[in-house]
Motif scaffolding. Structure first.
Motif, mmCIF file in Angstrom:
data_model
loop_
_atom_site.group_PDB
_atom_site.id
_atom_site.type_symbol
_atom_site.label_atom_id
_atom_site.label_comp_id
_atom_site.label_asym_id
_atom_site.label_seq_id
_atom_site.Cartn_x
_atom_site.Cartn_y
_atom_site.Cartn_z
ATOM 1 N N ALA A 13 0.794 -1.442 0.159
ATOM 2 C CA ALA A 13 -0.107 0.086 -0.245
ATOM 3 C C ALA A 13 0.904 1.284 0.001
ATOM 4 N N VAL A 14 0.527 2.300 -0.746
ATOM 5 C CA VAL A 14 1.131 3.642 -0.792
ATOM 6 C C VAL A 14 0.030 4.657 -0.328
ATOM 7 N N LEU A 15 0.421 5.414 0.674
ATOM 8 C CA LEU A 15 -0.309 6.617 1.189
ATOM 9 C C LEU A 15 0.019 7.762 0.858
ATOM 10 N N GLY A 16 -0.593 8.605 0.281
ATOM 11 C CA GLY A 16 -0.034 10.115 -0.313
ATOM 12 C C GLY A 16 0.721 9.802 -1.675
ATOM 13 N N VAL A 37 -3.223 1.919 -3.852
ATOM 14 C CA VAL A 37 -2.645 3.384 -3.210
ATOM 15 C C VAL A 37 -3.737 4.302 -2.923
ATOM 16 N N TRP A 38 -3.628 5.097 -2.146
ATOM 17 C CA TRP A 38 -4.766 5.993 -1.591
ATOM 18 C C TRP A 38 -4.205 7.293 -1.261
ATOM 19 N N ASP A 39 -5.001 8.209 -1.540
ATOM 20 C CA ASP A 39 -4.739 9.803 -1.215
ATOM 21 C C ASP A 39 -5.917 10.407 -0.558
ATOM 22 N N ASP A 40 -5.873 11.151 0.371
ATOM 23 C CA ASP A 40 -7.217 11.831 1.309
ATOM 24 C C ASP A 40 -7.673 12.739 0.146
ATOM 25 N N SER A 41 -6.905 13.204 -0.873
ATOM 26 C CA SER A 41 -7.559 14.237 -2.134
ATOM 27 C C SER A 41 -8.137 13.540 -3.138
ATOM 28 N N ILE A 76 3.054 13.275 5.680
ATOM 29 C CA ILE A 76 1.836 12.687 6.511
ATOM 30 C C ILE A 76 2.196 12.233 7.961
ATOM 31 N N PRO A 77 1.634 13.029 8.938
ATOM 32 C CA PRO A 77 2.103 12.706 10.211
ATOM 33 C C PRO A 77 1.587 11.112 10.590
ATOM 34 N N HIS A 78 2.887 10.576 11.119
ATOM 35 C CA HIS A 78 2.489 9.333 11.695
ATOM 36 C C HIS A 78 2.506 9.030 13.138
ATOM 37 N N LEU A 79 2.832 9.970 14.015
ATOM 38 C CA LEU A 79 2.636 9.896 15.413
ATOM 39 C C LEU A 79 2.157 11.258 16.111
ATOM 40 N N TYR A 80 2.833 12.245 15.848
ATOM 41 C CA TYR A 80 2.547 13.420 16.328
ATOM 42 C C TYR A 80 1.970 14.439 15.144
ATOM 43 N N PRO A 81 1.160 15.387 15.609
ATOM 44 C CA PRO A 81 0.300 15.737 16.716
ATOM 45 C C PRO A 81 -0.731 14.539 16.935
#
Length: 464
Positions: A13-16, A37-41, A76-81
């Motif tokens: 899987a590829v995110l972004g 693959v996936w992107d939020d936009s 893409i944030p993976h832990l913080y915030p």
């Protein structure tokens, strides 16, 4: 392209789906994997569909069934915030999370290398400020000295877009904290830390997390040689951890604040670079007339680049010649024009207080264009470095609030770049510098620091 190894016949899987995400999908497919693959936009998903990729909503329950790994774009944030929901789902499913830097290091070496006379090398550069200039300068020195080299990472090409290695080639990678924080594989031959100052604190939950992300390149990467800027406590700490004593040639310390003579070290004082090894000076360069590297902050970059290429056997004379032909990078102390004895310098990449402070120390008389979207910590770190500023021309949506934080100097609230460039140009006298060094992010008015610098450059060249 670097075909990704280790996932032949498996789904990844590829995110972004920006530049690095699409390059990752192509490199995975070239190595025999099946990208999902996936992107939020919607725009990112449309681009992926146009290339024929399997676009799958990774936020849905059960989306990670049969997935071997999740590769995440650096923004893409993976832990913080807080973790991105897709990354949290991968964790819950026990799916390893990585990025394109990790894929590069696991895939760079191939069986073809057995036929090379000289194995390819990787120099990885990180730090808060100067890493782009240092990376580009290393690449420039290598090319000017006849060494095959490629430049990638956070600058130039994506790492998986690189060409397969040639005999004796050197790859120079600029790596941000976003990239070093997540990569599961990092094995550079030479690792460079330019400096450390507060940045991206929300992404790393404070300065400790930020430094820890940088430190991974050295502590987990295990480079053969480490070049460490030791003008901050973090650099001193890291240098102290890497070797048992200063006679260990695996460490080269770099400074622009003091003379170093013990062990292997490179420092610059009053515009002169010196290299010492085991107590003896073995190289020296006068940096004062190197036009592409003005100011002490660029002298630090020169020292770091010098040290990195010295580990590959390039001599001081060859380095010196290359330094004088270095053109500089756009938006980083870039000389845009000189008109009527006034220089116009674009340092739009000075997006934080520390970078702007260094730019302000590089010139004797400054008409300073500043302002934008302020980062955490305020402007207190700038106050000791305003002595050369004749007038500050403040831009940005919060220009008035920014101006109030600059005591003791004349300020002109301009709001927009065109007004600031026109006012600064009209006021500047021969021998002065109109300097764009915002000390802020650009996102209140521009899509990027590059767009902001391009606007400044266009206005200057148009004679605004």
């Amino acid at each position: 392209m670097i075909p990704v190894q280790g996932y032949d016949g498996r789904q990844v899987a590829v995110l972004g789906l920006g530049r690095s995400g699409l390059a990752t999908a192509r490199a995975l497919a070239a190595g025999g994997a099946t990208p999902v693959v996936w992107d939020d936009s919607p725009r990112g998903r449309d681009m992926a569909e146009a290339e024929g990729w399997d676009v799958r909503d990774l936020t849905r329950s059960g989306a990670f069934a049969g997935i071997a790994a999740l590769i995440v774009s650096p923004g893409i944030p993976h832990l913080y915030p807080s973790p991105n929901p897709v990354i949290a789902a991968a964790w819950a499913a026990g799916v390893p999370v990585d990025n394109d830097i990790g894929l590069f290091f696991r895939s760079w070496a191939t069986d073809d290398w057995d036929g090379f006379d000289s194995p390819p090398r990787v120099i990885a550069v990180t730090g808060s400020n100067g890493k782009s200039t240092t990376s580009a300068l290393i690449h420039h020195i290598l090319v000017e000295n006849g060494r095959p080299a490629q430049l990638a990472g956070n600058i130039g090409r994506g790492v998986l877009d690189l060409d397969p290695a040639h005999d004796g080639e050197v790859v120079v990678l600029e790596l941000s904290s976003y990239q070093t924080d997540l990569a599961r594989h990092m094995t550079p031959d030479v690792a460079v830390l330019t400096n450390i100052s507060p940045d991206h604190l929300d992404r790393h939950a404070g300065p400790g997390g930020y430094f820890a992300a940088k430190r991974r390149l050295f502590a987990e990467g295990g480079p053969d040689r480490a070049v460490i800027g030791v003008d901050e406590n973090e650099g001193l700490y890291l240098a102290n951890q890497l070797v048992d004593d200063l006679s260990d040639d695996r460490l080269i310390r770099v400074s622009v604040t003091r003379k170093l003579t013990d062990g292997w070290c490179v420092f610059a004082r009053k515009g002169f670079l010196s290299e010492y090894r085991r107590g003896k000076q073995v190289g020296a360069i006068d940096l004062r007339d190197v036009k592409g590297l003005p100011g002490a902050h660029n002298h630090q970059n020169a020292c770091a680049a010098y040290a990195a290429v010295r580990t590959l056997g390039i001599g001081p004379k060859g380095i010196e010649v290359a330094l004088h032909s270095y053109p500089g990078l756009p938006h980083r102390s870039q000389l845009v024009a000189e008109r009527g004895g006034v220089r116009f310098v674009n340092d739009s990449k000075a997006t934080n207080v520390d970078a702007a402070a260094k730019a302000l120390q590089a010139f004797p008389a400054i008409r300073w264009i500043c302002g934008g979207l302020q980062k955490e910590g305020g402007l207190d770190g700038l106050i000791p470095h305003l002595g050369a500023v004749k007038t500050a021309y403040v831009i940005g949506r919060e220009a008035e609030a920014f101006a109030l934080q600059l005591p003791g100097i004349e300020t002109v609230v301009c709001g927009t770049m065109d007004v600031a460039v026109a006012r600064a140009s009209a006021d500047a006298q021969p021998g002065e510098v109109v300097l764009l060094a915002p000390a802020c992010a650009s996102f209140d008015q521009y899509d990027s620091f590059a767009a902001r610098g391009d606007d400044f450059t266009a206005l200057v060249l148009a004679g605004a």
